[in-house]
Design an enzyme around this catalytic site. Structure first.
Site, short mmCIF file in Angstrom:
data_model
loop_
_atom_site.label_atom_id
_atom_site.label_comp_id
_atom_site.label_asym_id
_atom_site.label_seq_id
_atom_site.Cartn_x
_atom_site.Cartn_y
_atom_site.Cartn_z
N CYS A 87 -2.45 8.64 3.50
CA CYS A 87 -2.46 8.27 2.08
C CYS A 87 -3.82 8.54 1.44
O CYS A 87 -3.92 8.64 0.22
CB CYS A 87 -2.08 6.79 1.91
SG CYS A 87 -3.15 5.66 2.82
N GLU A 104 0.88 -1.17 0.00
CA GLU A 104 0.00 0.00 0.00
C GLU A 104 0.91 1.21 0.00
O GLU A 104 1.64 1.47 0.97
CB GLU A 104 -0.92 0.04 1.21
CG GLU A 104 -1.91 1.19 1.10
CD GLU A 104 -2.45 1.68 2.43
OE1 GLU A 104 -2.71 2.90 2.54
OE2 GLU A 104 -2.60 0.85 3.34
#
Length: 537
Positions: free
Chosen positions: A296, A262
């Site tokens: 993020c 990720e």
């Protein structure tokens, strides 16, 4: 997640089980660990740094422990891990305070993001893991495969290397640790060297519940992260920067180790003319500035339709001015990240962007004010690269079509939010987005939903966190076939004879390789050939 850009993992973790002996760790008064809090500069406790030479022993102990752990019935594993929930909630204030001291985020934000969602996470996985790991049957044609029964088992990968960042130092690791352990894996966890104390606290929640070695923490910098990837583990789960993620992907490919990555985000909010303007303004504001934009899934681009652009921008600027420094928005965690944000902001302004609220702080300050600016040019790092800071660029677009095209043009594709009252239209637009997560009239919080997959595409990485889909990485499928046939031989076994050749081609015609009348003749031929085959001809 742009939590670092150093060689291999600059987002990393703590030591192993009882591997804290003097042979494996040393007390670090300097080195990779910060010694003062970004929130006020108070001294932080020393951290025991894991020696590189101890890593092989830690992984070997994890491998031996995993074999026994995988033999523990799933229900018993779930009962043990379920106890972590009570410990987590009982230590809520301690956890939130430590995260505040190491990261600089407000204590309320730490409690809401790092503690409470993890109680739901533990509940979800411990209550559902038995069903999720149940064997699943495979349907077999009884005519083609008589007497045969097949099923798929989900086996643990083995030893999972987990490398996580500093921006959510409790929540992010637990999203992998909990399902990985329940699936029968051992975990060697390297938290970020920026938040090693939070990493140690995470593993302490499991003290006394697991066999020694099943969950180990390794504390250190990028050199330790690189060594962990190459230490003979069975899966690498990494959350962090694109640059480091690419290096990990190469290292894992060379070793044929599966990996889940990720990485960065450049999430957009698409604000349409028919939205609830007040909700959209407040939601975008939170999505951009929570955790000082160090997320993020932060909103780092807003595409607003021209028809409401002036009113939307004015309201966002007004609400930004109401945010309280140190109360609603904390400081940035590292000077390095603050400087990167400063450079992106300055480049955008030099390119013609107009600052409407906030602006860069004094050089060296971590108290970066929430900043809103109007941007017209896309060819600026502020719109092309991950920012990971409290800066909100607003771009006025003609319509939703332009907003979708601009969103999809990014090399990142993690999450996108759509703000509109037209739900049917929003669903149609969502299907055209590349993003792994799309929210309508909300943003960002779905990473805390344990049953919802969190995933991206492009430079946002690959792999899945949360939901049953995460088990595709944390386990591997094993197909088990049981043959209960009493026949002495199978049709396709030796010897190969003319009758077998006839059977093969007759079956092809009978199963659709000929017109219907040809299939009838093929069936007749097939019966005769099977009889000859049984006689060994």
């Amino acid at each position: 997640m742009n939590s670092e850009t150093t060689p291999l993992p600059h987002d990393a973790g703590a030591a192993a089980g009882d591997a804290s002996s003097s042979a494996s760790v040393r007390v670090a008064s300097s080195g990779p660990f910060p010694l003062r809090s970004p929130a006020g500069g108070a001294p932080l406790d020393d951290v025991a740094e894991t020696e590189l030479g101890a890593l092989a022993t830690i992984v070997a102990r994890a491998r031996a422990a995993q074999v026994a752990w995988a033999e523990v019935p799933i229900r018993e594993r779930a009962e043990l891990v379920a106890r972590v929930k009570k410990r987590l909630l009982a230590r809520a204030e301690e956890i939130a305070t430590l995260v505040h001291r190491e990261c600089g985020k407000p204590i309320e934000e730490a409690a809401l993001a790092e503690v409470l969602p993890n109680a739901d996470l533990i509940d979800y996985w411990t209550r559902s893991i038995e069903e999720l790991l149940d064997d699943s049957p495979v349907a077999l044609d009884p005519l083609a495969y008589p007497g045969k029964v097949g099923r798929i088992q989900r086996d643990p990968r083995g030893v999972v290397a987990l490398i996580t960042p500093w921006n959510y130092p409790v929540a992010i690791p637990l999203r992998t640790i909990v399902p990985a352990l329940l699936a029968g894996n051992a975990v060697v966890f390297k938290p970020s060297e920026v938040t090693p104390r939070s990493g140690a606290l995470v593993t302490s929640l499991f003290d006394g519940l697991l066999p020694d070695g099943v969950l180990a923490v390794a504390q250190g910098g990028s050199d330790l992260g690189a060594a962990l990837v190459g230490a003979g583990v069975d899966l690498v789960v990494f959350t962090g920067s694109v640059a480091t993620g690419k290096k990990i992907a190469v290292a894992c490919a060379e070793r044929l180790i599966p990996t889940s990555l990720e990485l960065g985000g450049k999430d957009s909010a698409i604000v349409l003319g028919d939205c609830d303007l007040e909700r959209a303004a407040r939601g975008v504001l939170w999505g951009a500035f929570t955790n000082a934009g160090q997320n993020c899934a932060s909103i780092e681009r807003v595409y607003v339709e021209q028809a409401i652009a002036d009113r939307f921008i004015a309201r966002v600027v007004e609400l930004t001015g109401q945010l309280r420094a140190g109360v609603d928005v904390g400081v940035m965690t590292t000077a390095r990240q603050a400087e990167l944000v400063r450079h992106q902001l300055e480049a955008a302004v030099e390119g013609g962007a107009e600052i409407l609220a906030g602006g860069a702080p004094e050089e060296g300050s971590l108290a970066f004010p929430p900043t809103v600016l109007k941007v017209e040019r896309e060819d600026t790092p502020l719109l092309r690269e991950e920012t990971f800071g409290p800066v909100l660029p607003v771009i006025v677009v003609k319509d939703a079509e332009e907003a979708i095209a601009r969103t999809n043009a990014s090399r990142f594709a993690l999450t996108t939010s759509l703000w509109t009252r037209g739900y049917e239209r929003a669903h149609a637009l969502a299907r055209r987005l590349r993003s792994g997560v799309v929210t309508i009239n909300n943003h960002g919080f779905t990473g805390a939903l344990p049953a919802a997959p969190w995933t991206g595409a492009g430079d946002s990485g690959y792999g899945v966190t949360s939901s049953p889909h995460a088990l595709a990485e944390l386990t591997r499928p094993r197909f088990l076939l049981e043959d209960r046939s009493r026949a002495k031989s199978e049709l396709w076994w030796y010897p190969y004879t003319p009758a077998l050749r006839t059977v093969a081609f007759a079956m092809a015609r009978a199963r659709g390789g000929a017109a219907w009348f040809g299939r009838i003749s093929a069936l007749v031929e097939l019966v005769a050939a099977l009889a000859r085959r049984l006689l060994g001809r």
